[in-house]
Design an enzyme around this catalytic site. Structure first.
Site, PDB file in Angstrom:
ATOM      1  N   GLU A  98     -13.611  -9.362  10.029  1.00 34.42           N
ATOM      2  CA  GLU A  98     -12.615 -10.300  10.537  1.00 34.42           C
ATOM      3  C   GLU A  98     -11.491  -9.501  11.184  1.00 34.42           C
ATOM      4  O   GLU A  98     -10.969  -8.548  10.612  1.00 34.42           O
ATOM      5  CB  GLU A  98     -12.081 -11.202   9.434  1.00 34.42           C
ATOM      6  CG  GLU A  98     -13.082 -12.230   8.964  1.00 34.42           C
ATOM      7  CD  GLU A  98     -12.460 -13.318   8.111  1.00 34.42           C
ATOM      8  OE1 GLU A  98     -11.235 -13.258   7.878  1.00 34.42           O
ATOM      9  OE2 GLU A  98     -13.191 -14.216   7.679  1.00 34.42           O
TER      10      GLU A  98
ATOM     11  N   TRP B 173      -2.605  -0.291  11.251  1.00 35.13           N
ATOM     12  CA  TRP B 173      -3.208  -1.338  10.431  1.00 35.13           C
ATOM     13  C   TRP B 173      -4.168  -2.250  11.191  1.00 35.13           C
ATOM     14  O   TRP B 173      -4.793  -3.125  10.584  1.00 35.13           O
ATOM     15  CB  TRP B 173      -2.104  -2.226   9.833  1.00 35.13           C
ATOM     16  CG  TRP B 173      -1.160  -2.796  10.846  1.00 35.13           C
ATOM     17  CD1 TRP B 173       0.047  -2.275  11.206  1.00 35.13           C
ATOM     18  CD2 TRP B 173      -1.323  -3.985  11.638  1.00 35.13           C
ATOM     19  NE1 TRP B 173       0.644  -3.056  12.169  1.00 35.13           N
ATOM     20  CE2 TRP B 173      -0.169  -4.110  12.456  1.00 35.13           C
ATOM     21  CE3 TRP B 173      -2.334  -4.941  11.740  1.00 35.13           C
ATOM     22  CZ2 TRP B 173      -0.001  -5.165  13.354  1.00 35.13           C
ATOM     23  CZ3 TRP B 173      -2.167  -5.980  12.650  1.00 35.13           C
ATOM     24  CH2 TRP B 173      -1.014  -6.091  13.432  1.00 35.13           C
TER      25      TRP B 173
ATOM     26  N   ASP C  56      -8.009  -8.058  12.676  1.00 36.44           N
ATOM     27  CA  ASP C  56      -6.624  -7.979  12.213  1.00 36.44           C
ATOM     28  C   ASP C  56      -5.656  -8.597  13.214  1.00 36.44           C
ATOM     29  O   ASP C  56      -4.523  -8.922  12.861  1.00 36.44           O
ATOM     30  CB  ASP C  56      -6.220  -6.516  12.003  1.00 36.44           C
ATOM     31  CG  ASP C  56      -6.990  -5.862  10.881  1.00 36.44           C
ATOM     32  OD1 ASP C  56      -7.123  -6.480   9.816  1.00 36.44           O
ATOM     33  OD2 ASP C  56      -7.482  -4.721  11.064  1.00 36.44           O
TER      34      ASP C  56
ATOM     35  N   HIS D 128       0.840  -1.194   0.000  1.00 35.70           N
ATOM     36  CA  HIS D 128       0.000   0.000   0.000  1.00 35.70           C
ATOM     37  C   HIS D 128       0.878   1.247   0.000  1.00 35.70           C
ATOM     38  O   HIS D 128       2.077   1.187   0.299  1.00 35.70           O
ATOM     39  CB  HIS D 128      -0.946   0.011   1.203  1.00 35.70           C
ATOM     40  CG  HIS D 128      -0.245  -0.019   2.534  1.00 35.70           C
ATOM     41  ND1 HIS D 128       0.062   1.116   3.245  1.00 35.70           N
ATOM     42  CD2 HIS D 128       0.208  -1.065   3.282  1.00 35.70           C
ATOM     43  CE1 HIS D 128       0.671   0.786   4.374  1.00 35.70           C
ATOM     44  NE2 HIS D 128       0.766  -0.538   4.420  1.00 35.70           N
TER      45      HIS D 128
ATOM     46  N   LYS E 278     -10.100  -8.434   2.074  1.00 33.36           N
ATOM     47  CA  LYS E 278     -10.221  -8.727   3.505  1.00 33.36           C
ATOM     48  C   LYS E 278     -11.710  -8.757   3.853  1.00 33.36           C
ATOM     49  O   LYS E 278     -12.414  -7.747   3.704  1.00 33.36           O
ATOM     50  CB  LYS E 278      -9.535  -7.634   4.321  1.00 33.36           C
ATOM     51  CG  LYS E 278      -9.741  -7.736   5.832  1.00 33.36           C
ATOM     52  CD  LYS E 278      -8.982  -8.893   6.452  1.00 33.36           C
ATOM     53  CE  LYS E 278      -9.067  -8.826   7.985  1.00 33.36           C
ATOM     54  NZ  LYS E 278      -8.317  -9.930   8.613  1.00 33.36           N
TER      55      LYS E 278
END
Length: 464
Positions: A404, A372, A406, A234, A400
């Site tokens: 859910e 993140w 990280d 990214h 993703k």
């Protein structure tokens, strides 16, 4: 194991011999890869021709029924419960059965059967099982250790190939994202860089990542219905020139060693499982405030890109210039980068210094682009769509699955629970800085309804 798997034999081209070697100019590659034959360019000597076109175009995408049910269980979630999300395959047991550590109940074979039952045209899968996986994280939770690339080939990739080659799935096309975050880790977490970790130095020295990814690309390239995409990180991590260009070199290396060619790569994916805005509408990287470039602001910090679209398009062109095909596709993960809700800016400030201008303009409301984990204030982004408009973009996709986790903040876990949580998933990091991570998060991959509720509330475009 299904009867289909028992009937299958391994697909190997007759006389196929693995070759190693990369361009000596790529200083990031360990010495063990600098021996043997050089990179191979061009098409396979045997096997199917390169896939053409955009696999997302006019395709009916598979909807994961397990994720759909969880989404619908959260108030308001039924509005997006029918959206397609990628299936993550993170250990060998998840090929034929459930991935227990992540709390998922369906294996890849179950998802393929469901996709056929849905009459889907395309299923999205993520292969995430490299040795020494996620070398920059404390909670990597992988099943293979350093130096076990042969096990990765025979116990992870080969069974996936056998399954995808089953004639029962011949009508189903597969978008395969190969090993998210791995190659980026070899750039930013190795050598003398400030974020170097010993496991990432190991991954570079052993060649596990490059050899594993190259093998995966080569084997997937044997199947005419599979479209392989490389993870391209990214903008908040790779947008600086001293990361961007070595990273492009490394992507090219992974696609041109060990028998692999650029024809095995159909595209790249940016922002996988990330939060970076697809497009910053209210400021651009070329803006100046009272003669000061926005690149000098605290937020941009001399990065060359302000968002994922501009970064992805630039990296795509860089890779085409290195020999990838001119139709190289770009997919942007928009599952959690909408940043809507009441805090979303509606324009740029008309007064103030460069920091006031950027902070008042940007829709990405993190305090740092490297945050993140389970970000508070994040929202669902653009809904999955093929050919959404920007040049070179195959699709906006939910790689993703929203909701859910990280990673875990360690809440309620005993000190000897056996899984290390990353401090980025706690409320403050090891330096005491706020992370914007939501408290009470479960382990990575497990369902986190409070996070999903926030993504719904802050969705942009807003939910109907």
């Amino acid at each position: 194991m299904s009867l289909r798997l028992l009937r299958l034999r391994r697909l190997r081209r007759p006389g196929h011999r693995r070759r190693t070697g990369v361009a000596a100019a790529l200083l990031l590659v360990p010495a063990l890869l600098l021996t043997g034959a050089g990179p191979v360019a061009g098409a396979h000597a045997s096997g199917p021709p390169p896939r053409a076109g955009n696999p997302y175009q006019d395709a009916r995408l598979y909807v994961n029924p397990e994720w759909s049910a969880r989404a619908a269980s959260v108030p308001g979630g039924e509005a997006v419960a029918g959206e397609p999300t990628a299936v993550w395959v993170e250990r060998s047991s998840a090929i034929t059965g459930p991935d227990g550590p992540a709390g998922r109940t369906l294996g890849l074979v179950d998802h393929l059967d469901e996709a056929v039952a849905q009459d889907a045209d395309l299923i999205q899968i993520v292969l995430h099982g490299l040795p020494n996986r996620s070398c920059h994280r404390l909670d990597a939770d992988g099943e293979l250790g350093p130096g076990e690339v042969d096990r990765y080939r025979t116990e992870f990739i080969d069974p996936v190939i056998e399954l995808l080659a089953d004639p029962a799935y011949a009508s189903l096309e597969v978008m395969a994202l190969v090993e998210p975050e791995a190659l980026a880790n070899l750039v930013v977490h190795t050598g003398s860089r400030p974020w170097t970790t010993y496991p990432c130095d190991q991954a570079l020295a052993t060649g596990d990542y490059l050899l594993g990814i190259s093998y995966a690309l080569d084997r997937l390239g044997e199947l005419p219905n599979v479209y392989s995409y490389l993870d391209a990180s990214h903008h908040g991590l790779m947008g600086w020139d001293d990361n961007f260009h070595p990273f492009a070199d490394l992507l090219h290396t992974a696609a041109t060693i060990d028998g692999t060619t650029v024809d095995d790569v159909h595209g790249i994916v940016v922002n996988a499982a990330g939060y970076g805005a697809t497009h910053e509408p209210y400021f651009g990287i070329g803006d100046f405030v009272h003669g000061v470039s926005v690149r000098q602001s605290r937020w941009v910090d001399w990065n060359s890109y302000a968002d994922e679209l501009s970064y992805g398009q630039a990296l795509r062109q860089e890779l085409i210039g290195k020999g990838f095909g001119p139709d190289l596709g770009l997919v942007i993960d928009t599952s959690r980068n909408g940043w809507g809700g009441p805090g979303r800016p509606a324009g740029s400030p008309v007064t103030g210094d460069v920091n006031t201008y950027v902070d008042g303009s940007r829709i990405d409301r993190r305090t740092h682009t490297l945050q993140w984990c389970n970000q508070a204030g994040a929202g669902l982004g653009e809904r999955p769509a093929a050919s959404p408009g920007p040049a070179g973009v195959d699709a906006y996709a939910w790689i993703k699955p929203p909701g859910e986790s990280d990673g875990s903040d360690g809440t309620g876990l005993p000190r000897d629970h056996g899984v290390l949580q990353d401090r980025q998933c706690e409320v403050t990091d090891r330096w005491g800085h706020p992370t914007q991570a939501l408290p009470g998060s479960p382990h990575r991959g497990r369902w986190f309804p409070e996070h999903f509720a926030g993504l719904l509330a802050n969705a942009h475009p807003p939910l109907d």
